[in-house]
Design a protein around this motif. Structure first.
Motif: not given
Length: 303
Positions: A103-109, A111-118, A216-221, A251-253
């Protein structure tokens, strides 16, 4: 025969389920990240030849709407990549897709790729593989592509409720000039080899799952400097709308931050009213980052 029954019929013993399950109980991620709850609720599907592991994962999510799934195949006949690219992925690589409920806002779409790659990069670096990241979706060693990621999602009322994260990594398979395999990296750099595909699969599943749970539990910053510390594109010279620029970060998105320096002969991009450095935020496909002069290659079953 239903599609689920057909998938079950294609299950193969070439990949060792017991070994993969055992490997998932090992720790392939730095100890300062919590593993608890990250790897639960994955139904494992080990297959021989499929059209696309992403397609199989979507079918399984539809058939089992409360179950996360992990699909690994030894070969793909129609692997999917960025911007609709398709190709065959021959045996010797890791072709894996995770189907997850979230359950994520679409604005973070992005970031799914970025956090997975990281997460994959951190897990591989924990095994001494010196992986860096190429925005948006590539895993890179020594400037050559080790693997790629393709994330697809389903949206309802402005929120992402299901996603499939597809990963292709070169293990022992042949690669183009712009690519590199894990086997070659370990040989050239005298690193202990990852000698079982099940081990590599466990490393990737752990990397994605722990990273998604953690961020998902941390501030995106807090994620931005972590990602940018592995970003090979920082400071890279690029050209956007015929104007030279330099990569500043993300950017944050998840868009790419680029500083443009319009000269006296270039047109100023829309919204830029002066000829001094202007920062723009670019989406995937709006600027080419490439691999040297040859552009990006089809590597790891994803692009």
């Amino acid at each position: 025969m239903t599609k689920t029954e057909m998938m079950e019929e294609r299950e193969t013993m070439t990949l060792d389920r017991a070994l993969l399950e055992s490997e998932l109980n090992q720790t392939y991620f730095p100890a300062n990240f919590s593993i608890a709850g990250s790897l639960s609720n994955y139904a494992l599907h080990l297959l021989d030849t499929v059209d696309s592991t992403n397609s199989i994962a979507w079918s399984l999510l539809k058939a089992q709407p409360s179950q996360n799934v992990a699909v690994i195949a030894q070969r793909q006949t129609a692997g999917r990549g960025q911007r609709g690219h398709q190709w065959q992925s021959e045996s010797g690589g890791l072709y894996l897709s995770l189907g997850i409920h979230l359950d994520l806002p679409v604005s973070r779409a992005l970031l799914l790729t970025l956090t997975s790659a990281w997460g994959i990069a951190i897990a591989l670096r924990h095994q001494q593989i010196p992986v860096k990241l190429k925005w948006l979706n590539d895993l890179v060693v020594d400037g050559r592509k080790l693997g790629g990621i393709l994330t697809e999602s389903r949206i309802r009322q402005g929120r992402i409720y299901q996603a499939v994260i597809g990963v292709g990594i070169n293990w022992t398979n042949a690669v183009p000039e712009t690519g590199i395999s894990l086997q070659r990296i370990c040989q050239e750099q005298q690193i202990p080899p990852i000698d079982r595909l099940e081990t590599l699969g466990a490393i990737v599943i752990q990397g994605i799952s722990i990273s998604l749970t953690h961020w998902q539990q941390q501030d995106i910053a807090a994620f931005l400097p972590a990602y940018e510390s592995l970003l090979m594109n920082l400071g890279q010279s690029v050209v956007y709308q015929n104007i030279p620029g330099q990569v500043l970060g993300i950017t944050p998105t998840g868009e790419l931050r680029v500083s443009l320096q319009p000269g006296s002969s270039e047109a100023i991009p829309q919204g830029c009213g002066q000829r001094c450095p202007v920062e723009v935020c670019l989406k995937p496909g709006e600027v080419g980052l490439g691999y040297g002069e040859q552009g990006s290659g089809r590597v790891g079953g994803r692009e």
